[in-house]
Design an enzyme around this catalytic site. Structure first.
Site, PDB file in Angstrom:
ATOM      1  N   TRP A  74      93.834  88.569  14.542  1.00 49.17           N
ATOM      2  CA  TRP A  74      94.203  87.141  13.657  1.00 49.17           C
ATOM      3  C   TRP A  74      95.299  87.603  12.674  1.00 49.17           C
ATOM      4  O   TRP A  74      94.447  88.551  11.238  1.00 49.17           O
ATOM      5  CB  TRP A  74      92.320  86.848  13.254  1.00 49.17           C
ATOM      6  CG  TRP A  74      92.560  85.283  13.301  1.00 49.17           C
ATOM      7  CD1 TRP A  74      92.744  84.378  14.174  1.00 49.17           C
ATOM      8  CD2 TRP A  74      92.859  84.260  11.289  1.00 49.17           C
ATOM      9  NE1 TRP A  74      93.325  83.087  12.987  1.00 49.17           N
ATOM     10  CE2 TRP A  74      93.187  83.449  11.476  1.00 49.17           C
ATOM     11  CE3 TRP A  74      92.488  85.143  10.696  1.00 49.17           C
ATOM     12  CZ2 TRP A  74      93.088  82.521  10.814  1.00 49.17           C
ATOM     13  CZ3 TRP A  74      92.127  83.691   8.665  1.00 49.17           C
ATOM     14  CH2 TRP A  74      92.665  82.838   9.499  1.00 49.17           C
ATOM     15  N   ASN A 100      88.529  95.261  12.002  1.00 47.59           N
ATOM     16  CA  ASN A 100      88.881  93.909  11.533  1.00 47.59           C
ATOM     17  C   ASN A 100      87.806  93.950  10.227  1.00 47.59           C
ATOM     18  O   ASN A 100      87.282  95.233   9.956  1.00 47.59           O
ATOM     19  CB  ASN A 100      87.143  93.331  12.528  1.00 47.59           C
ATOM     20  CG  ASN A 100      87.639  93.330  14.030  1.00 47.59           C
ATOM     21  OD1 ASN A 100      88.591  92.947  14.491  1.00 47.59           O
ATOM     22  ND2 ASN A 100      86.423  92.567  14.272  1.00 47.59           N
ATOM     23  N   GLU A 481      80.389  65.766   8.444  1.00 46.42           N
ATOM     24  CA  GLU A 481      80.914  66.312   9.838  1.00 46.42           C
ATOM     25  C   GLU A 481      81.771  65.491  11.268  1.00 46.42           C
ATOM     26  O   GLU A 481      82.480  66.173  11.231  1.00 46.42           O
ATOM     27  CB  GLU A 481      79.742  66.626  10.357  1.00 46.42           C
ATOM     28  CG  GLU A 481      79.198  67.391  11.540  1.00 46.42           C
ATOM     29  CD  GLU A 481      79.974  69.138  11.532  1.00 46.42           C
ATOM     30  OE1 GLU A 481      80.427  68.782  10.635  1.00 46.42           O
ATOM     31  OE2 GLU A 481      80.251  69.291  12.763  1.00 46.42           O
ATOM     32  N   LYS A 485      85.228  67.412  12.394  1.00 45.25           N
ATOM     33  CA  LYS A 485      85.393  67.817  13.695  1.00 45.25           C
ATOM     34  C   LYS A 485      86.155  66.821  14.326  1.00 45.25           C
ATOM     35  O   LYS A 485      87.837  67.799  15.079  1.00 45.25           O
ATOM     36  CB  LYS A 485      84.476  66.608  14.871  1.00 45.25           C
ATOM     37  CG  LYS A 485      82.989  67.337  15.572  1.00 45.25           C
ATOM     38  CD  LYS A 485      82.643  68.851  15.898  1.00 45.25           C
ATOM     39  CE  LYS A 485      83.199  69.464  14.634  1.00 45.25           C
ATOM     40  NZ  LYS A 485      82.142  70.822  14.261  1.00 45.25           N
ATOM     41  N   GLU A 488      90.132  68.875  12.827  1.00 43.88           N
ATOM     42  CA  GLU A 488      89.937  70.129  13.794  1.00 43.88           C
ATOM     43  C   GLU A 488      90.023  70.297  14.937  1.00 43.88           C
ATOM     44  O   GLU A 488      91.682  71.225  15.363  1.00 43.88           O
ATOM     45  CB  GLU A 488      88.699  70.763  13.766  1.00 43.88           C
ATOM     46  CG  GLU A 488      87.772  71.736  12.331  1.00 43.88           C
ATOM     47  CD  GLU A 488      86.318  72.435  12.218  1.00 43.88           C
ATOM     48  OE1 GLU A 488      85.358  71.656  13.540  1.00 43.88           O
ATOM     49  OE2 GLU A 488      86.143  72.895  13.000  1.00 43.88           O
ATOM     50  N   HIS A 504      85.660  52.462  -4.660  1.00 43.68           N
ATOM     51  CA  HIS A 504      85.458  53.232  -6.393  1.00 43.68           C
ATOM     52  C   HIS A 504      86.660  54.271  -6.048  1.00 43.68           C
ATOM     53  O   HIS A 504      87.353  54.722  -6.428  1.00 43.68           O
ATOM     54  CB  HIS A 504      84.870  54.212  -6.731  1.00 43.68           C
ATOM     55  CG  HIS A 504      83.004  53.170  -7.437  1.00 43.68           C
ATOM     56  ND1 HIS A 504      83.581  52.836  -8.327  1.00 43.68           N
ATOM     57  CD2 HIS A 504      81.790  52.885  -6.329  1.00 43.68           C
ATOM     58  CE1 HIS A 504      82.358  52.155  -8.432  1.00 43.68           C
ATOM     59  NE2 HIS A 504      81.242  52.476  -7.265  1.00 43.68           N
TER      60      HIS A 504
END
Ligand code: M6R
Length: 604
Positions: A74, A100, A481, A485, A488, A504
């Site tokens: 990567w 790595n 979350e 999700k 992503e 606000h």
């Protein structure tokens, strides 16, 4: 992120390495490579930008050998390319290294080595290691490797082959996982047990500063200074089949649907009905210590941070201990005040996230007590923590976390109940929470049955360029979350806000093209949440509500079963995992391996 796999034994090594690399694909990568010791002892290397199948197509027909190491890269230093793919070799092609992690002083070392006449073949930080090992005058490969490692600063998990030292693989770890797989007259090495459980479940996880030499019928572990260390193999609890897709089209789908079973597992054997509490064996925190905790600070990244936010809420509600969650990546850089009366909790699915690990190490340096809430047994954070609990979600392969999020939140509910019951929480409330926990698996099953309906909704909203997620107090981390999700996996921009903050600022965004997903539990804030829906509707915003009853102001409502108020957040995120999944599917995304993301982020 990057993956390492290695083998030494009697079997033909190339197919084993390719299979291991395939099992590591989920971690995210952009190129791959393999090196084996050929029939005449020479090192033979093949590398390819792109997928493992591209590498496989380049492997020559005659590529026999019984020792080899391989890698999925990567990119960090240097773009994804054939040349930058690992393994990296020295100029004489006698030393091969897969790595790595990140060598922080690579530029400095490149300048030094170039001045000594070394010509670099790649732009990577790793290549310096191959040259340093090759140039070491030490007598053994082990000493050459440890001498080279003394010159580098940074993190590494490495595996090394040397043509002049056949019949061995030398490996080392500092900050990046290295696991040895112990077989019958054969040894494996990998950065993740996923690559080796098909062959052996007997493993040894190296600690930071540890090295190992693998021979076909033997292994030994030692420090970088050369002192022997003890390594007792442990048995991996996860079976090889748990890494298979099990009839689902994607790992994400499989893992979402495994949640009822996973929650059942995290509860199993822990509930104590007699005292309306739970037992969490590994906490290493007795009742007196639990009573003396004045604050709880939870640290995690991404989804684990969101699980920690829900966890903080549960701890405040059930144990009445002030608690909050913070991204570990921020915490470690702000020279935090480390308070002896605060209990720190590090949360991580992989147990290897570098930012979380570094925060734990910093806390421990300053004398703090740190618990781990971790999925992967024996991982770095689990080992580094003073105690903690495993979340027992089983292996999670999809880059996007689902079942681990749910199980982590349940683990926090158990921790909160445990802390509550040694402090102020009544037997009645303890029993009420236990009953609620027991209902979860069946309620999850019920939610998952609504998949066809959620699929239709996802199709209806998939044209949005951006979506707002709102929730209040218990619902806010659920909204955060769910928004993570969606972004992503579908690449749709999504932003989460507390519903109380709408006026606000974010209300300015509302128009027919900006849908809002609202978390609307039937709790004491129901009317306030309904008022937020009114405000959005008045501005012609489309609303998808997740609620315990149909919401009149919403265009669509996903109705979820009601549990105890404190436990509702565990269930309310689950339909939105499916919503994200089906939105991504409708948009043709690479669901298990979203672009630019890696499963475990073992570098900064
Ligand atoms: O292994 P960890 O839980 O420590 O990982 C933390 C994050 O990198 C992770 O949760 C990330 O946000 C996932 N892609 C979430 O789906």
């Amino acid at each position: 992120m990057c993956g390492i796999v290695g083998y030494i034994g009697k079997r033909d090594v190339a197919p084993l390495l390719l299979e291991g690399l395939q099992r590591l694909e989920y971690r995210g990568y952009d190129s791959a490579g393999v090196v084996i010791t050929g029939k005449s002892g020479e090192l033979r290397t093949v590398k390819a930008k792109g997928r493992v199948r591209e590498l496989e197509s380049r492997i020559p027909k005659r590529f026999a050998g019984t020792t080899g190491i391989a890698h999925t890269r990567w990119a960090t230093h240097g773009a994804p390319s054939d040349l930058n793919a690992h393994p990296h070799l020295d100029a004489d092609e006698k030393v091969a290294v897969v790595h790595n992690g990140i060598i922080d002083n690579a530029s400095e070392l490149r300048i030094r080595l170039s001045a000594e006449g070394v010509v670099f073949a790649s732009e990577t930080d790793t290549e310096v290691l191959a040259h340093l090992i090759a140039r070491s005058a030490a007598e053994t490969l082990e000493k050459k490797v440890s001498e080279a490692l003394r010159s580098v600063e940074g993190t590494y998990g490495i595996a090394v082959l040397h043509q002049d030292f056949p019949g061995r693989i030398v490996v080392a770890r500092n900050g990046s996982p290295v696991v040895l797989g112990i077989g019958e007259k054969e040894m494996f090495v990998a950065s993740d047990v996923a690559a080796l459980v098909a062959h052996t479940r007997q493993v040894v996880t190296l600690g930071d500063g540890e090295m190992a030499t693998l021979k076909a019928d033997d292994f030994r572990t030692y420090t970088t200074e050369g002192s022997q260390t003890t390594a007792t193999p442990t048995t991996v609890e996860w079976e090889a089949e748990s890494y298979d897709m099990g009839g689902h089209d994607t790992y994400m789908h499989k893992e979402v649907f495994e949640q009822a079973e996973a929650v059942d597992r995290v509860l199993r054997g822990r509930i104590d009905d007699r005292f309306a509490t739970v037992h969490l064996g590994g906490l290493n925190l007795d009742a007196r210590e639990a009573r003396s905790v004045r604050r709880i600070k939870i640290l995690g990244c991404g989804t684990s941070y969101h699980a920690g936010q829900i966890g903080a809420g549960l701890i405040e509600e059930l144990a009445r201990i002030p608690a909050d969650a913070e991204p570990a990546s921020e915490f470690r850089y702000r020279n935090p005040v480390v308070d002896p009366d605060t209990l720190y909790v590090a949360v991580s699915q992989s147990g290897e996230t570098y930012d979380v690990l570094a925060a734990v190490q910093e806390l421990k340096r300053k004398g703090a007590r740190v618990l781990g809430v971790v999925n992967v047994v024996g991982s770095a954070i689990a080992r580094e923590a003073d105690g903690g609990t495993y979340v027992h979600a089983g292996p999670e392969v999809c880059v996007v976390s689902t079942k681990c999020f749910t199980n982590t939140v349940v683990a926090f509910a158990l921790l909160a109940l445990h802390l509550g019951r040694v402090r102020d929480l009544s037997v009645t409330d303890g029993k009420r929470i236990i009953e609620g926990l027991r209902k979860l698996p069946a309620q999850i099953e019920e939610i998952l049955k609504t998949e066809p309906e959620i699929k239709q909704l996802a199709k209806a909203y998939a044209d949005a360029r951006s979506m707002l997620f709102i929730g209040r107090v218990r619902g806010y981390p659920v909204a955060r979350e769910a928004s993570l999700k969606l972004k992503e996996v579908s690449y749709i921009h999504a932003e989460a806000y507390p519903a109380s903050e709408l006026k606000h600022g974010p209300l300015a965004l509302i128009d027919p093209s900006m849908p809002t997903v609202a978390i609307v539990p039937d709790d004491d804030l129901l009317e306030k949440n309904r008022a937020a829906l009114e405000e959005i509707k008045a501005r012609s915003g489309r609303i998808l509500a997740v609620a315990h009853q149909e919401q009149e102001k919403a265009d669509h409502t996903i109705v979820v079963p009601k549990n105890e108020d404190e436990l509702d957040p565990i269930l309310m995120g689950i339909p939105l995992q499916l919503f994200a999944y089906h939105t991504a599917l409708a948009l043709g995304r690479d669901i298990d391996k979203p672009r630019n993301l890696a499963k475990s982020v073992t570098v900064e």
